[in-house]
Scaffold this active site. Structure first.
Site, mmCIF file in Angstrom:
data_model
loop_
_atom_site.group_PDB
_atom_site.id
_atom_site.type_symbol
_atom_site.label_atom_id
_atom_site.label_comp_id
_atom_site.label_asym_id
_atom_site.label_seq_id
_atom_site.Cartn_x
_atom_site.Cartn_y
_atom_site.Cartn_z
ATOM 1 N N ASP A 118 30.232 -15.752 -9.681
ATOM 2 C CA ASP A 118 31.395 -15.441 -8.829
ATOM 3 C C ASP A 118 32.667 -16.011 -9.464
ATOM 4 O O ASP A 118 33.355 -16.857 -8.885
ATOM 5 C CB ASP A 118 31.211 -16.000 -7.415
ATOM 6 N N THR A 127 25.214 -18.639 -10.447
ATOM 7 C CA THR A 127 26.227 -19.702 -10.362
ATOM 8 C C THR A 127 27.191 -19.473 -9.202
ATOM 9 O O THR A 127 28.339 -19.936 -9.229
ATOM 10 C CB THR A 127 27.031 -19.801 -11.675
ATOM 11 N N PHE A 167 29.353 -25.658 -1.754
ATOM 12 C CA PHE A 167 29.962 -24.355 -1.447
ATOM 13 C C PHE A 167 28.979 -23.185 -1.581
ATOM 14 O O PHE A 167 28.851 -22.373 -0.662
ATOM 15 C CB PHE A 167 31.176 -24.137 -2.369
ATOM 16 N N HIS A 217 31.031 -27.253 -13.095
ATOM 17 C CA HIS A 217 29.709 -27.103 -12.486
ATOM 18 C C HIS A 217 28.796 -26.085 -13.184
ATOM 19 O O HIS A 217 27.699 -26.403 -13.612
ATOM 20 C CB HIS A 217 29.868 -26.652 -11.025
ATOM 21 N N ASP A 218 29.230 -24.838 -13.273
ATOM 22 C CA ASP A 218 28.323 -23.729 -13.555
ATOM 23 C C ASP A 218 27.641 -23.738 -14.918
ATOM 24 O O ASP A 218 26.445 -23.411 -15.010
ATOM 25 C CB ASP A 218 29.047 -22.396 -13.337
#
Ligand code: RIB
Ligand code: CA
Length: 310
Positions: free
Chosen positions: A10, A124, A165, A239-240
């Site tokens: 995303d 992700t 999230f 993060h991803d």
């Protein structure tokens, strides 16, 4: 022999680096990209995925749009981190990668059927597309090597006190994937918060001297600023790409096999990822949970991937 991978994302700043990691690292063979509503609505995430591949000169990987929102809930987005279009900061070039006519599920299914070996799926964002695939095409489960997901947390959340999230947006999808029995690895905030975009990291990316490096640093500039403003984290946690590292260089990420359950009903805790490290609930282990990251090795692996892009 490189590992065939589908990346569901995303974009989102950190998703872009996950895409580049999957496209550039020699241990991986990025076969398809699917997109989902998450950080920003689907119209932007699918466009941003195509932009990210265009910048990197990766023009031969199909990109499809999938779910615009969660299985049951109303989409929540994260413009406060990623900007209104999902890639705040740089001017976005027109994508040279077309949007595939197939849905995410159709592209995933075709990719699995065409592969001569099981394919790994890295997700992700909210894991809606993977859940739809498992729900609608149970005949293909045996063709999925494993699912590695950036999301959740063994500690606190970042969207609510107890929910990360991606998990918060679609906990029902996450519950369906975990219950499906597909080999599942969770890469949560407890680990990704150590993948910090330091000055040294930014200097290494700029030193690539490439279009990807320059675009990537503009993404860093925005991402670090918003993470500082929102979370007080001046070195934004990337993060991803940590989820991609699990497959690109497994020695980067330490995991523990244990029990994972997803909170669906909690008024204050929906989307919480309950990890029972101590076996308190006496339930069967069902997931591999990331608990540590070899940070220098992670950045080396990501840098190697980036050096192979435009
Ligand atoms: O909580 C971090 C996750 O949510 C990352 O995947 C980021 O891109 C957002 O999707
Ligand atoms: Ca993401």
């Amino acid at each position: 022999m490189s590992l065939p991978v589908i990346l569901d994302c995303d974009p989102g700043h950190d998703d872009v680096f996950a895409l580049w990691f999957g496209a550039g690292h020699p241990a991986l063979d990025l076969r398809a990209v699917t997109t989902v509503g998450g950080n920003v609505p689907l119209e932007f995430t699918q466009y941003n995925a195509r932009v990210a591949l265009t910048v990197a000169g990766v023009l031969d990987v199909p990109v499809a749009a999938g779910a615009s929102g969660p299985l049951e809930r109303v989409l929540q987005t994260a413009e406060w981190i990623h900007g209104a279009n999902g890639l705040g900061g740089p001017e976005l070039p027109e994508p040279e990668v077309p949007l595939d006519a197939r849905s995410a599920t159709e592209l995933m299914a075709d990719t699995l059927l065409e592969a001569s070996e099981p394919v790994a799926i890295v997700a992700t964002g909210p894991i809606t597309n993977v859940a739809v695939l498992l729900r609608d095409r149970p005949d293909l489960v045996g063709r999925i090597r494993e699912v590695v997901w950036m999301g959740g947390s063994t500690e606190r959340g970042n969207a609510t006190p107890y929910a990360e999230f991606n998990a918060l947006v679609d906990p029902e999808a996450l519950d369906l994937v975990v219950r499906s029995g597909v080999p599942f690895t969770m890469v949560g905030l407890n680990v990704t918060h150590t993948a910090l975009v330091t000055t040294e990291v930014r200097e290494r990316v700029v030193a690539l001297g490439s279009r990807t490096g320059a675009f990537g640093d503009e993404l860093f500039e925005f991402f670090c600023r918003t993470n500082h403003e929102v979370f007080g984290m001046p070195e934004g946690p990337l993060h991803d790409p940590v989820a991609v590292a699990v497959l690109a260089d497994p020695g980067c990420v330490r995991t523990v096999r244990t029990r994972l359950d997803i909170e669906l009903a909690g008024t204050e805790t929906a989307g919480a990822t309950s990890v029972d490290f101590d076996g308190m609930l006496d339930r069967e282990a069902n997931a591999d949970i990331a608990v540590g990251l070899d940070v220098p090795r992670f950045w080396d692996a990501l840098e190697l991937a980036l050096t192979r892009l435009a």
